[in-house]
Write an enzyme that holds these catalytic residues in place. Structure first.
Site, PDB file in Angstrom:
ATOM      1  N   THR A 145      43.226  49.864  43.164  1.00 24.24           N
ATOM      2  CA  THR A 145      44.411  49.396  42.439  1.00 24.24           C
ATOM      3  C   THR A 145      44.583  47.890  42.598  1.00 24.24           C
ATOM      4  OG1 THR A 145      45.488  51.513  42.861  1.00 24.24           O
ATOM      5  CG2 THR A 145      46.909  49.663  42.243  1.00 24.24           C
ATOM      6  N   GLU A 146      44.662  47.181  41.461  1.00 29.40           N
ATOM      7  CA  GLU A 146      44.913  45.737  41.448  1.00 29.40           C
ATOM      8  C   GLU A 146      43.932  44.950  42.314  1.00 29.40           C
ATOM      9  OE1 GLU A 146      46.966  44.674  39.335  1.00 29.40           O
ATOM     10  OE2 GLU A 146      48.148  46.448  38.849  1.00 29.40           O
ATOM     11  N   LEU A 147      42.716  45.495  42.479  1.00 30.89           N
ATOM     12  CA  LEU A 147      41.675  44.892  43.307  1.00 30.89           C
ATOM     13  C   LEU A 147      42.105  44.697  44.760  1.00 30.89           C
ATOM     14  CD1 LEU A 147      39.820  42.257  41.071  1.00 30.89           C
ATOM     15  CD2 LEU A 147      39.415  44.703  41.327  1.00 30.89           C
TER      16      LEU A 147
END
Length: 391
Positions: A145-147
């Protein structure tokens, strides 16, 4: 031979209604299905269908020379099933070409990797099963998630059988190094495929900004810019939100033309090619090890977890939500479990950010609420109702 690793994120959350304090205990639905339907149908019409057709045309014409990857959340796939099945079919058509890769992530685009590793693993396995069922692929590369990345997350990804982790090429991670190559996490010894955020953000955030030369961006000028990178460049990670193409920038702009022309413009540059993340992970070239000593992400100027955890509103909501895990798991109620997991989606906490300046503008652009405090109140009212149901 230098290569571009082109990857797109596809995500839609289940958005909360403006759930009031007085609705607690009434049995009212938590989620704004009308808004979800509106946004999904709009995204499908403006982005998913036309952009997928562009890519399908390019893959058909260029064959194995054109390669691309997607990370699609479980919540986005659920909403496609409900509101835009033709969009889901178009992603399946891309999968069938054999040149499009689908990455692993958390089913609910959650922050579980920061707050509950057992729940994190469960959501990754749920997502893996979904991708195999929908696209007949077993994800080999992990995109959190979101890097969100750290050594702990890298260890978990490796333990679940992933061959590489996608991470942000942030200065606090790289130091003096260039992001243009494959690295390895210092502790987990897992290959790291890094996003070149400056080049990626030129597409995602600066495609048509300003009136100066080079705007709007053209595929030819962008490809020439890549060709001028240092001769030892191994690979360039271009990772952007897919909604860039037709949703964030209007479909009647030149953004879809850019997407259509980029493959041939890049391949026209001497020695350049496209590569899928799983192929990049197996390259023998390793530039260096990177110690992922703190949590990094691709969000905001800070590129850490502060977009979702940086203020007391967010921290209070996250603490209350993850404290419910034991009760949710033993309750045996699939509806409550599903609601709890949908509440973990990172977007809810993103809407509560009180950052100012450019970061604040981006947060407010995506939020369906009038303010961070309105988002906080609605979320806490829902959590209170869920707490009552769990006893």
């Amino acid at each position: 031979m230098p290569a571009v690793c082109l990857y797109f994120q596809v995500h839609q959350p289940f958005r909360l209604r403006k759930f009031s304090f007085f609705e607690a205990g009434s049995g009212a639905d938590y989620f704004d299905h009308s808004l979800d339907e509106l946004v999904m149908k709009r995204a499908a019409e403006r982005c998913y269908l036309p952009a997928n057709q562009v890519l399908l045309d390019q893959v058909s014409r260029l064959g194995g020379s054109m390669k691309v990857a997607f990370s699609i959340t479980g919540t986005a796939i659920e909403q496609m099933r409900l509101y835009a099945p033709e969009a889901l079919d178009s992603f399946k058509a891309l999968a069938e070409t054999g040149h499009v890769e689908f990455l692993g992530e958390t089913y609910f685009h959650s922050l579980a990797s920061l707050f509950s590793l057992p729940e994190f693993r469960r959501q990754v396995e749920l997502h893996r099963a979904l991708i195999e069922a929908e696209f007949r692929q077993a994800p080999r590369v992990f995109r959190n998630t979101e890097l969100l990345s750290s050594e702990e997350i890298a260890r978990e990804a490796k333990s679940m059988g992933f061959s590489a982790l996608v991470a942000e090429g942030a200065e606090q991670v790289l130091g003096w190094r260039s992001p243009n190559g494959v690295f390895e996490s210092a502790d987990a010894k897992l290959p790291l495929i890094l996003r070149n955020y400056r080049l990626s953000d030129d597409i995602a955030f600066r495609f048509s900004s300003g009136d100066g030369p080079g705007r709007p961006l053209t595929a030819a000028s962008f490809a020439r810019r890549l060709s001028m990178l240092p001769p030892d460049t191994d690979s360039v990670g271009l990772f952007v939100d897919y909604e860039t193409f037709g949703e964030h920038y209007a479909s009647n702009s030149t953004v879809l033309t850019f997407l259509a022309e980029l493959p041939e413009a890049l391949l026209a540059q001497s020695g350049w090619s496209f590569v899928r993340p799983s192929e990049l992970a197996t390259r023998s070239v390793r530039r260096d090890t990177l110690p992922l000593s703190s949590v990094s992400s691709w969000a905001d100027e800070a590129k850490d977890a502060s977009a979702w955890t940086g203020n007391s509103l967010q921290q209070s909501c996250l603490a209350r939500l993850y404290a419910l895990e034991p009760k949710v798991l033993v309750a045996g109620d699939e509806g409550l479990l599903e609601a709890w997991r949908r509440l973990q989606t990172s977007d809810h906490f993103y809407y509560m950010s009180t950052k100012s300046g450019g970061d604040g503008s981006v947060h407010s652009y995506f939020s369906p609420f009038g303010s961070p405090y309105e988002a906080f109140i609605a979320f806490m009212n829902v959590v209170r109702d869920l707490e009552q149901k769990l006893g």
